[in-house]
Design an enzyme around this catalytic site. Structure first.
Site, mmCIF file in Angstrom:
data_model
loop_
_atom_site.group_PDB
_atom_site.id
_atom_site.type_symbol
_atom_site.label_atom_id
_atom_site.label_comp_id
_atom_site.label_asym_id
_atom_site.label_seq_id
_atom_site.Cartn_x
_atom_site.Cartn_y
_atom_site.Cartn_z
ATOM 1 N N HIS A 1 -0.621 51.720 -26.326
ATOM 2 C CA HIS A 1 -0.487 51.595 -27.847
ATOM 3 C C HIS A 1 0.531 52.235 -28.424
ATOM 4 O O HIS A 1 1.330 51.760 -29.184
ATOM 5 C CB HIS A 1 -1.711 51.687 -28.415
ATOM 6 C CG HIS A 1 -1.921 51.096 -29.871
ATOM 7 N ND1 HIS A 1 -1.734 49.842 -30.013
ATOM 8 C CD2 HIS A 1 -1.761 51.787 -31.081
ATOM 9 C CE1 HIS A 1 -1.832 49.832 -31.538
ATOM 10 N NE2 HIS A 1 -1.791 50.868 -31.864
ATOM 11 N N ASP B 1 1.902 42.631 -36.660
ATOM 12 C CA ASP B 1 1.835 43.858 -37.638
ATOM 13 C C ASP B 1 3.115 44.642 -37.568
ATOM 14 O O ASP B 1 3.978 44.310 -36.595
ATOM 15 C CB ASP B 1 0.717 44.615 -37.308
ATOM 16 C CG ASP B 1 0.490 45.299 -35.868
ATOM 17 O OD1 ASP B 1 1.685 45.417 -35.390
ATOM 18 O OD2 ASP B 1 -0.648 45.245 -35.337
ATOM 19 N N LYS C 1 -0.045 42.441 -42.778
ATOM 20 C CA LYS C 1 -1.435 42.271 -42.769
ATOM 21 C C LYS C 1 -1.894 43.786 -43.188
ATOM 22 O O LYS C 1 -1.269 44.705 -43.110
ATOM 23 C CB LYS C 1 -2.311 41.850 -41.785
ATOM 24 C CG LYS C 1 -2.039 42.858 -40.345
ATOM 25 C CD LYS C 1 -2.613 42.165 -39.387
ATOM 26 C CE LYS C 1 -2.599 43.291 -38.166
ATOM 27 N NZ LYS C 1 -3.262 42.971 -36.932
ATOM 28 N N ARG D 1 -5.459 46.279 -43.105
ATOM 29 C CA ARG D 1 -6.722 46.441 -42.268
ATOM 30 C C ARG D 1 -7.694 47.028 -43.608
ATOM 31 O O ARG D 1 -7.356 48.447 -43.821
ATOM 32 C CB ARG D 1 -6.627 47.398 -41.338
ATOM 33 C CG ARG D 1 -6.225 46.421 -40.040
ATOM 34 C CD ARG D 1 -6.440 47.406 -38.527
ATOM 35 N NE ARG D 1 -5.708 46.380 -37.696
ATOM 36 C CZ ARG D 1 -6.592 45.605 -37.178
ATOM 37 N NH1 ARG D 1 -7.636 45.104 -37.381
ATOM 38 N NH2 ARG D 1 -5.929 44.690 -35.930
ATOM 39 N N THR E 1 -11.516 41.664 -30.838
ATOM 40 C CA THR E 1 -12.363 40.487 -31.340
ATOM 41 C C THR E 1 -11.783 39.074 -31.649
ATOM 42 O O THR E 1 -12.229 38.173 -31.810
ATOM 43 C CB THR E 1 -13.110 40.958 -32.694
ATOM 44 O OG1 THR E 1 -12.191 41.160 -33.658
ATOM 45 C CG2 THR E 1 -14.088 42.266 -32.371
ATOM 46 N N GLY F 1 -10.128 38.526 -34.466
ATOM 47 C CA GLY F 1 -10.004 38.162 -35.764
ATOM 48 C C GLY F 1 -8.663 38.189 -36.327
ATOM 49 O O GLY F 1 -8.247 37.325 -37.091
#
Length: 170
Positions: free
Chosen positions: A25, A69, A92, A94, A123, A125
């Protein structure tokens, strides 16, 4: 975070003497280890897939690579350059883990095949919301590619019921 160094120490103390990782990441994570870390990237695999299977008939400008993102923009830019495609970024926010709201699509996606390039899908989403925003902004087709498909909770169902036409996971 400091916990990453703790986990690195725990892994090392358990007897591991070398790490093989794919698409960390944050590349800085390699620095937490006191042992060698080999960091591999999935981009060459994705490039091969898209170049050989999907986009032989497409012309320049038909494809847009989308970062889900701001943090993934550098990875998406490098991928877009190698695929000779345009770039778009999803802006976006969070509010908490596993929950996001798509604010804007930055870049032209109208009439194009949009490929969302992400490092991890948990997930689903954020991915599904991003795909919807791309369609709302005129994308003709939405695909997604990610290195780490965690696919927790009802992610598979959520993605299957979305406008994402194809999902590629290493």
């Amino acid at each position: 975070p400091i916990t990453a160094k703790l986990v690195a120490n725990l892994i090392t103390k358990s007897g591991v003497d070398r790490i093989l990782a794919m698409d960390l990441h944050a590349a800085q994570v390699q620095g937490y280890f006191d042992i060698p870390v080999d960091h591999l990237y999935a981009i060459p695999v994705f490039l091969h897939y898209f170049k050989s299977n999907r986009f032989k008939k497409h012309t320049k400008g038909d494809i847009v690579i989308v970062s889900p993102d701001a943090g993934g923009a550098e990875r998406a830019r490098a991928f877009a350059k190698r695929l000779d495609a345009n770039l778009a970024i999803i802006d976006k926010r969070r509010s908490r883990p596993n929950e996001s709201a798509v604010m804007h699509v930055v870049g032209d996606v109208s009439g194009k095949t949009a490929i969302i390039l992400d490092d991890m899908i948990d997930t689903g989403g954020s991915l599904v919301k991003s795909a919807g925003a791309l369609k709302d902004n005129g994308a003709s087709k939405v695909m997604a590619a990610c290195s780490h498909g965690v696919l927790s909770r009802n992610a598979v169902e959520r993605i299957s019921n979305s406008c994402i036409e194809e999902m590629i996971i290493t």
